[in-house]
Design a protein around this motif. Structure first.
Motif, PDB file in Angstrom:
ATOM      1  N   GLU A 139       0.805  -1.221   0.000  1.00  0.00           N
ATOM      2  CA  GLU A 139       0.000   0.000   0.000  1.00  0.00           C
ATOM      3  C   GLU A 139       0.837   1.269   0.000  1.00  0.00           C
ATOM      4  O   GLU A 139       0.293   2.371  -0.104  1.00  0.00           O
ATOM      5  CB  GLU A 139      -0.954  -0.007   1.203  1.00  0.00           C
ATOM      6  N   THR A 140       2.168   1.145   0.100  1.00  0.00           N
ATOM      7  CA  THR A 140       3.046   2.315   0.072  1.00  0.00           C
ATOM      8  C   THR A 140       3.921   2.245  -1.176  1.00  0.00           C
ATOM      9  O   THR A 140       4.155   1.163  -1.725  1.00  0.00           O
ATOM     10  CB  THR A 140       3.952   2.350   1.318  1.00  0.00           C
ATOM     11  N   PHE A 145       7.497  -0.866  -4.772  1.00  0.00           N
ATOM     12  CA  PHE A 145       8.770  -0.999  -5.473  1.00  0.00           C
ATOM     13  C   PHE A 145       9.545  -2.213  -4.969  1.00  0.00           C
ATOM     14  O   PHE A 145      10.178  -2.926  -5.756  1.00  0.00           O
ATOM     15  CB  PHE A 145       9.615   0.272  -5.320  1.00  0.00           C
ATOM     16  N   ALA A 146       9.471  -2.474  -3.669  1.00  0.00           N
ATOM     17  CA  ALA A 146      10.128  -3.657  -3.112  1.00  0.00           C
ATOM     18  C   ALA A 146       9.563  -4.919  -3.747  1.00  0.00           C
ATOM     19  O   ALA A 146      10.305  -5.840  -4.112  1.00  0.00           O
ATOM     20  CB  ALA A 146       9.942  -3.689  -1.588  1.00  0.00           C
ATOM     21  N   LYS A 147       8.239  -4.981  -3.884  1.00  0.00           N
ATOM     22  CA  LYS A 147       7.615  -6.143  -4.508  1.00  0.00           C
ATOM     23  C   LYS A 147       8.020  -6.258  -5.978  1.00  0.00           C
ATOM     24  O   LYS A 147       8.237  -7.375  -6.491  1.00  0.00           O
ATOM     25  CB  LYS A 147       6.096  -6.040  -4.400  1.00  0.00           C
ATOM     26  N   ALA A 148       8.141  -5.122  -6.645  1.00  0.00           N
ATOM     27  CA  ALA A 148       8.581  -5.140  -8.045  1.00  0.00           C
ATOM     28  C   ALA A 148       9.974  -5.738  -8.167  1.00  0.00           C
ATOM     29  O   ALA A 148      10.250  -6.524  -9.088  1.00  0.00           O
ATOM     30  CB  ALA A 148       8.558  -3.721  -8.618  1.00  0.00           C
ATOM     31  N   MET A 149      10.869  -5.399  -7.247  1.00  0.00           N
ATOM     32  CA  MET A 149      12.207  -5.976  -7.281  1.00  0.00           C
ATOM     33  C   MET A 149      12.160  -7.479  -7.006  1.00  0.00           C
ATOM     34  O   MET A 149      12.917  -8.260  -7.592  1.00  0.00           O
ATOM     35  CB  MET A 149      13.108  -5.292  -6.241  1.00  0.00           C
ATOM     36  N   ASP A 150      11.243  -7.891  -6.123  1.00  0.00           N
ATOM     37  CA  ASP A 150      11.092  -9.304  -5.796  1.00  0.00           C
ATOM     38  C   ASP A 150      10.637 -10.110  -7.014  1.00  0.00           C
ATOM     39  O   ASP A 150      10.900 -11.311  -7.104  1.00  0.00           O
ATOM     40  CB  ASP A 150      10.081  -9.448  -4.660  1.00  0.00           C
ATOM     41  N   ARG A 151       9.953  -9.469  -7.939  1.00  0.00           N
ATOM     42  CA  ARG A 151       9.534 -10.124  -9.176  1.00  0.00           C
ATOM     43  C   ARG A 151      10.570  -9.947 -10.294  1.00  0.00           C
ATOM     44  O   ARG A 151      10.717 -10.818 -11.153  1.00  0.00           O
ATOM     45  CB  ARG A 151       8.186  -9.566  -9.634  1.00  0.00           C
TER      46      ARG A 151
END
Length: 211
Positions: A139-140, A145-151
């Motif tokens: 939600e932030t 962006f952290a999740k995008a890097m994880d993918r």
């Protein structure tokens, strides 16, 4: 593996209790190095472990932050990617294309978070649990962006492996695009790049074609 590592070699009783709790948590975090992921390493003939994955994510945040669609706090985003997989010490890794494992993933990881962060002093337990929850909720800007890097990170490793986990039975290029779409929640430019990489992988036969 469920026995805290510090119990095998207890710390001296003379240590302050807060510091002893912090060191016990850090000792337990060493278990992350033993949790294997499905992604193949680019530089060695083995799979990466969770600790290597988390380090790579932190580096990716530092290098690729300029592509975030929204301003992000770099330090907080690095904290998010460093903390997000710690729960897998107890919950295990759930591969992206393991639909059966994903059914119980949230329940397993919630229980693991409570157990692992419970090793810390109360204030730090709350802080690290909040970081983990923030990553999960997305939600932030930092969490997105952290999740995008994880993918994005395993996408790069699979490209270097000429397929890697893309060749999981039943997975097609459409499956990969669907599971990677959260990249677009944080960065239009990185999502465009990811789609280009997936498309070229499909053209080269490294992932089954979309139907």
């Amino acid at each position: 593996m469920d026995e805290p590592l510090i119990e095998r070699t207890p710390l001296p009783d003379a240590l302050p209790s807060r510091l002893a709790s912090q060191l016990a948590f850090l000792a337990e975090a060493d278990k992350l190095k033993t949790v294997l992921r499905q992604s193949p390493l680019a530089a060695a003939g083995r799979r990466e472990n969770d600790a290597e994955h988390s380090w790579h994510l932190a580096l990716m945040v530092a290098v690729l932050a300029e592509y975030a669609d929204e301003p992000i706090d770099l330090g907080r985003t690095i904290q998010l990617v460093t903390v997000h997989d710690l729960v897998e010490i107890y919950a295990g890794d759930t591969p992206l294309y393991d639909d059966h494992g994903r059914e119980s993933q949230q329940e397993r990881e919630e229980a693991a978070a409570e157990k692992l962060f419970g090793l810390l002093p109360g204030d730090q337990k709350a802080h690290f649990r909040a970081l983990w929850d923030e990553f999960e909720a997305r939600e932030t800007p930092e969490a997105r962006f952290a999740k995008a890097m994880d993918r994005m990170q395993p996408l790069l490793l699979n490209w270097l492996a000429k397929g890697g986990t893309w060749q999981t039975p039943g997975v097609t290029a459409a499956t990969v695009r669907e599971r990677k779409a959260v990249i677009g929640d944080a960065s239009a430019e990185l999502w465009a790049a990811a789609r280009t990489i997936i498309g070229e992988g499909e053209r080269r036969g490294w992932v089954a074609p979309s139907t």
